[in-house]
Design a protein around this motif. Structure first.
Motif, short mmCIF file in Angstrom:
data_model
loop_
_atom_site.label_atom_id
_atom_site.label_comp_id
_atom_site.label_asym_id
_atom_site.label_seq_id
_atom_site.Cartn_x
_atom_site.Cartn_y
_atom_site.Cartn_z
N HIS A 23 1.10 -1.17 0.34
CA HIS A 23 0.14 -0.38 0.05
C HIS A 23 1.10 1.25 0.32
N GLU A 44 -6.53 1.93 4.31
CA GLU A 44 -6.27 0.57 2.73
C GLU A 44 -5.53 -0.14 3.36
N GLU A 81 -6.48 -3.66 5.98
CA GLU A 81 -6.48 -4.89 5.00
C GLU A 81 -5.56 -5.97 6.31
N THR A 134 -10.69 5.50 8.18
CA THR A 134 -9.99 4.18 8.09
C THR A 134 -11.11 3.10 8.44
N LEU A 163 -14.43 2.89 6.12
CA LEU A 163 -13.46 1.90 4.94
C LEU A 163 -14.00 0.39 6.08
#
Length: 389
Positions: free
Chosen positions: A166, A172, A176, A208, A211
């Motif tokens: 990333h 992301e 993850e 964050t 998401l």
């Protein structure tokens, strides 16, 4: 794991509140329990803090936990960096008045010790534990004992492969990593998981969690990590935590300050009260003052706050020093004053009662506030005094 979740498990609207004062709709999540505190599934948002004492100093740790409970904390986390800290957990978990979560880094064996000691939960940073098979061992033990696990991910714990993929610490990358670790627990059929993906930058933290909320239905623990001293940390936390709560995201929170942890609890409760997510207590509001003010608003507000210290019922008291906006703003409070030219109008629940001299404002407001607090307690069937000793 779905991508879009309907708004369900919402608390019933409070008929005592107008529509514009109803709390925000909550993101639906799985439900779990940390001891006797429900988390997720529409449960009230809990406030957490963390002790700063050496955990192996059992007496000092229990004393700090008692102070946190008095401030209104729901769950307390204790650090377990040493073997002697792990040895102390059984006594702390047994004697603590609130559920205890053991905070584990690196040493997976300490997580097992915490589970065996009777802690109400463990927080692990899987990226620090490194060996994924050990995460599975922890999940098996927690499932057998029926306690939840919080997966805690932050920028400093990301694995190199995730950082490379990333290009650094991004929303992301954090999401993850968190979901990868959650899958390790799912692989052993463990699902009593809550997740945190903290960052020291409130804006990164907000992105964050947004998401993550789209990609799972686990309960989320909110916080701006390493927020700093209260002067700046409270602002960062209010922005980060408050923004997400206003969007319905978040099930438990911690305001992380470089200060006495009691201050963390006070700040967390204030954030919830501000969003009508927890019944507010005493709320002294005052105008910021300006050239129109004809009384010393700052001093009046401070003296009213001191006179009402310890009031334990939801009551809003307004101290206004402006003849332009003051009367209207004071009418929004339970009891208030609109002051000017050496006197003030006392306004109770929108009605002007009478006018008093400036030197009598504080005594009058304090008297009526205590009187209204006692009336409210009587309506609730509570006979205790309205002031906490």
């Amino acid at each position: 794991m779905g991508t879009t979740l309907p708004l369900i498990n919402q608390p019933a609207p409070d008929p005592a509140l107008p529509a514009h004062h109803q709390p925000p709709l909550r993101r639906p999540t799985r439900a779990l329990h940390v001891g006797d505190v429900p988390v997720g599934g529409g449960a009230p948002i809990s406030v957490q803090s963390m002790t700063t004492t050496p955990t192996h100093d059992v007496n000092a740790t229990l004393q700090q936990i008692a102070a946190l409970q008095a401030a209104g904390v729901d769950i307390v986390r204790v650090a377990v960096p040493r073997n002697e800290d792990a040895d102390a957990l059984a006594t702390i978990a047994e004697k603590s008045p609130v559920p205890i979560i053991a905070d584990i880094h690196f040493q997976w064996k300490y997580a097992l010790a915490a589970i065996e000691a009777g802690c109400a939960g463990v927080r692990i940073n899987p990226g620090n534990i490194r060996k994924h098979e050990k995460v599975r061992v922890i999940g098996d033990a927690a499932k057998e004992r029926g306690i939840p696990i919080r997966i805690g991910v932050n920028g400093g714990s990301l694995e190199d492969v995730v950082l490379e993929r990333h290009g650094g610490v991004t929303p992301e990358a954090l999401v993850e990593s968190a979901l990868d670790e959650a899958r390790l627990l799912e692989d052993v059929d463990f699902h009593d998981t809550k997740i945190s993906v903290k960052h020291s930058d409130p804006w990164v933290m907000i992105q964050t969690y947004r998401l993550l909320a789209e990609r799972c239905d686990y309960p989320l623990h909110l916080g701006v990590t390493e927020a700093g001293p209260p002067k700046t940390g409270n602002i960062k936390s209010a922005i980060g935590i408050g923004t997400l709560l206003a969007e319905g995201i978040g099930d438990t929170i911690r305001v992380s300050l470089s200060a006495d942890p009691v201050e963390e609890v006070k700040a967390g409760i204030a954030i919830l009260e501000s969003l009508h997510l927890r019944e507010r207590g005493l709320d002294v509001v005052a105008c910021p003052s300006c050239a129109r003010a004809e009384v010393d608003v700052y001093t009046l507000a401070e003296r009213v706050q001191e006179g009402l210290d310890g009031l334990d019922v939801p009551l809003r008291v307004a101290v206004m020093g402006c003849i332009v906006n003051g009367p209207g703003e004071a009418r929004e409070a339970d009891i208030g004053v609109a002051a000017g030219k050496g006197k003030g109008q006392i306004i109770k629940q929108g009605e002007v009662l009478f006018t008093v001299a400036e030197e009598d404002i504080v005594e009058t407001l304090v008297h009526f506030a205590h009187e209204m607090a006692d009336d409210l307690r009587g309506e609730r069937g509570e006979g205790a005094p309205s002031v906490v000793a």
